[in-house]
Design an enzyme around this catalytic site. Structure first.
Site, short mmCIF file in Angstrom:
data_model
loop_
_atom_site.label_atom_id
_atom_site.label_comp_id
_atom_site.label_asym_id
_atom_site.label_seq_id
_atom_site.Cartn_x
_atom_site.Cartn_y
_atom_site.Cartn_z
N ASN A 11 0.86 -1.18 0.00
CA ASN A 11 0.00 0.00 0.00
C ASN A 11 0.90 1.24 0.00
O ASN A 11 1.47 1.60 1.03
CB ASN A 11 -0.88 -0.04 1.27
N TRP A 12 1.03 1.86 -1.17
CA TRP A 12 1.96 2.99 -1.31
C TRP A 12 1.44 4.25 -0.62
O TRP A 12 2.17 5.22 -0.51
CB TRP A 12 2.22 3.29 -2.78
N LYS A 13 0.16 4.24 -0.27
CA LYS A 13 -0.46 5.45 0.30
C LYS A 13 -0.23 6.62 -0.67
O LYS A 13 -0.20 6.40 -1.88
CB LYS A 13 0.06 5.72 1.72
N HIS A 103 -9.51 1.14 4.93
CA HIS A 103 -8.23 1.34 5.61
C HIS A 103 -8.45 2.31 6.78
O HIS A 103 -9.26 3.23 6.68
CB HIS A 103 -7.20 1.91 4.62
N GLU A 105 -6.86 4.75 7.79
CA GLU A 105 -6.67 6.18 7.46
C GLU A 105 -7.91 6.75 6.80
O GLU A 105 -8.22 7.93 6.92
CB GLU A 105 -5.41 6.35 6.60
N GLU A 173 -5.39 -5.00 10.59
CA GLU A 173 -4.38 -3.98 10.81
C GLU A 173 -4.68 -3.22 12.10
O GLU A 173 -5.50 -2.30 12.10
CB GLU A 173 -4.38 -2.98 9.65
N GLY A 179 2.41 2.22 10.94
CA GLY A 179 3.38 3.31 10.85
C GLY A 179 4.09 3.62 12.16
O GLY A 179 4.79 4.61 12.26
N SER A 219 3.40 -2.15 10.50
CA SER A 219 4.84 -2.21 10.74
C SER A 219 5.48 -3.53 10.32
O SER A 219 6.40 -4.03 10.98
CB SER A 219 5.16 -1.88 12.22
N GLY A 241 4.71 1.50 4.93
CA GLY A 241 6.01 2.18 4.83
C GLY A 241 7.08 1.37 4.11
O GLY A 241 7.81 1.88 3.25
P1 PGA Z 1 2.78 0.30 7.81
O1 PGA Z 1 1.33 0.54 7.19
O2 PGA Z 1 3.33 -0.95 7.18
O3 PGA Z 1 3.57 1.53 7.43
O4 PGA Z 1 2.63 0.16 9.28
C1 PGA Z 1 0.45 -0.51 6.96
C2 PGA Z 1 -0.81 0.01 6.30
O5 PGA Z 1 -1.21 1.14 6.60
O6 PGA Z 1 -1.44 -0.69 5.47
#
Ligand code: PGA
Length: 261
Positions: A11-13, A103, A105, A173, A179, A219, A241
């Site tokens: 997931n590149w966000k 997600h 976010e 998640e 993150g 993470s 990330g």
């Molecule tokens: P992260 O994010 O690997 O940076 O913790 C995971 C995600 O948001 O899908």
């Protein structure tokens, strides 16, 4: 026993413009080829921003790369007066195989509740996309309700409307792990992933539960991925990330070669 092909999803966000996305996908392909990675053993998917998807599609199709790709979100609607939103129909036309829904976010920053996430899941299925339904508890939820109550209830909201035999992927998640550098332990991930699978079995039967891939995210790095994937109910990883560092992501994809102490 159903064989669930592991899925490593990046997931590149909101990272990389379309030019950088092309360079990234090409470098990932060379790196995995040099490492003699077997695409049959692990499915790899990347989730670029909307503006990059056409470029990623072009490089994957023209170079016949064995990567899937998808979007990070979609509209619950097919078309019409929804400024700024993207229809699942358009994503399907671009060759997307997957789409991430719910997600944390999006749940936090765009106030998406369980009903929105359910509607988006149905929209994805309607257009032939496999939704990756994200669920997970915050730190406060963890203290108040324990680890699996909130993720299971978020998944149940989707299961309540999910047609029989739908192909979905579930991503557990924990919000506190995203993150933060503080991943769940493999045992914590296993417990919640098993509870999520049990919820699918309850409403949709043992066959769908056995066939559905349940990922862990939060993470994930090359140094911990194999310990998650060793758990019986963890079928892959949703990586944030670490998915935008090509060497690190390539190492994560090669988790079957890792030796766990
Ligand atoms: P992260 O994010 O690997 O940076 O913790 C995971 C995600 O948001 O899908």
């Amino acid at each position: 026993m159903v064989d669930r092909r592991p899925l490593i999803a990046g997931n590149w966000k909101m990272n990389f413009d379309h030019l950088r996305s092309i360079a990234f996908v090409q470098k990932l392909a060379w790196t995995l080829k040099d490492a003699k990675h077997s695409a049959a053993s692990v499915e790899v998917a990347v989730f670029p921003p909307f503006t990059d998807i056409r470029s990623v599609q072009t490089v994957i199709e023209s170079d016949r790369l064995e990567f899937a790709f998808g979007a990070q979100d979609l509209s619950p609607f097919d078309s019409g007066a929804h400024t700024g939103d993207i229809s699942g129909e358009f994503l399907a036309k671009l060759g997307c195989r997957f789409v991430i829904v719910g997600h944390s976010e999006r749940r936090q920053n765009h106030h998406e509740d369980d009903s929105v996430v359910s509607a988006k899941t149905l929209a994805a299925l309607k257009h032939g996309l496999i939704p990756i339904v994200c669920v997970g508890e915050t730190n406060e939820d963890l203290e108040k309700f324990g680890s699996s109550a909130v993720p299971v209830s978020q998944l149940r909201a989707v299961l309540d409307v999910l047609p029989k035999d739908s192909e979905i992927v579930v991503a557990y998640e924990p919000v506190w792990a995203i993150g933060s550098g503080q991943a769940a332990t493999p045992l914590q991930a296993q417990e919640v992933c098993a509870a999520l699978r049990a919820a699918i079995a309850e409403t949709h039967g043992a066959d769908l539960a056995a066939a559905t891939r349940v990922l862990y995210g939060g993470s994930v790095k090359s140094t911990n991925v194999a310990s998650f994937l060793r758990e019986p109910d963890v079928d892959g990883a949703l990586v944030g990330g670490a998915s935008i560092d090509v060497d690190e992501f390539a190492k994560i994809v090669q988790f079957p070669k890792h030796v766990i102490a």
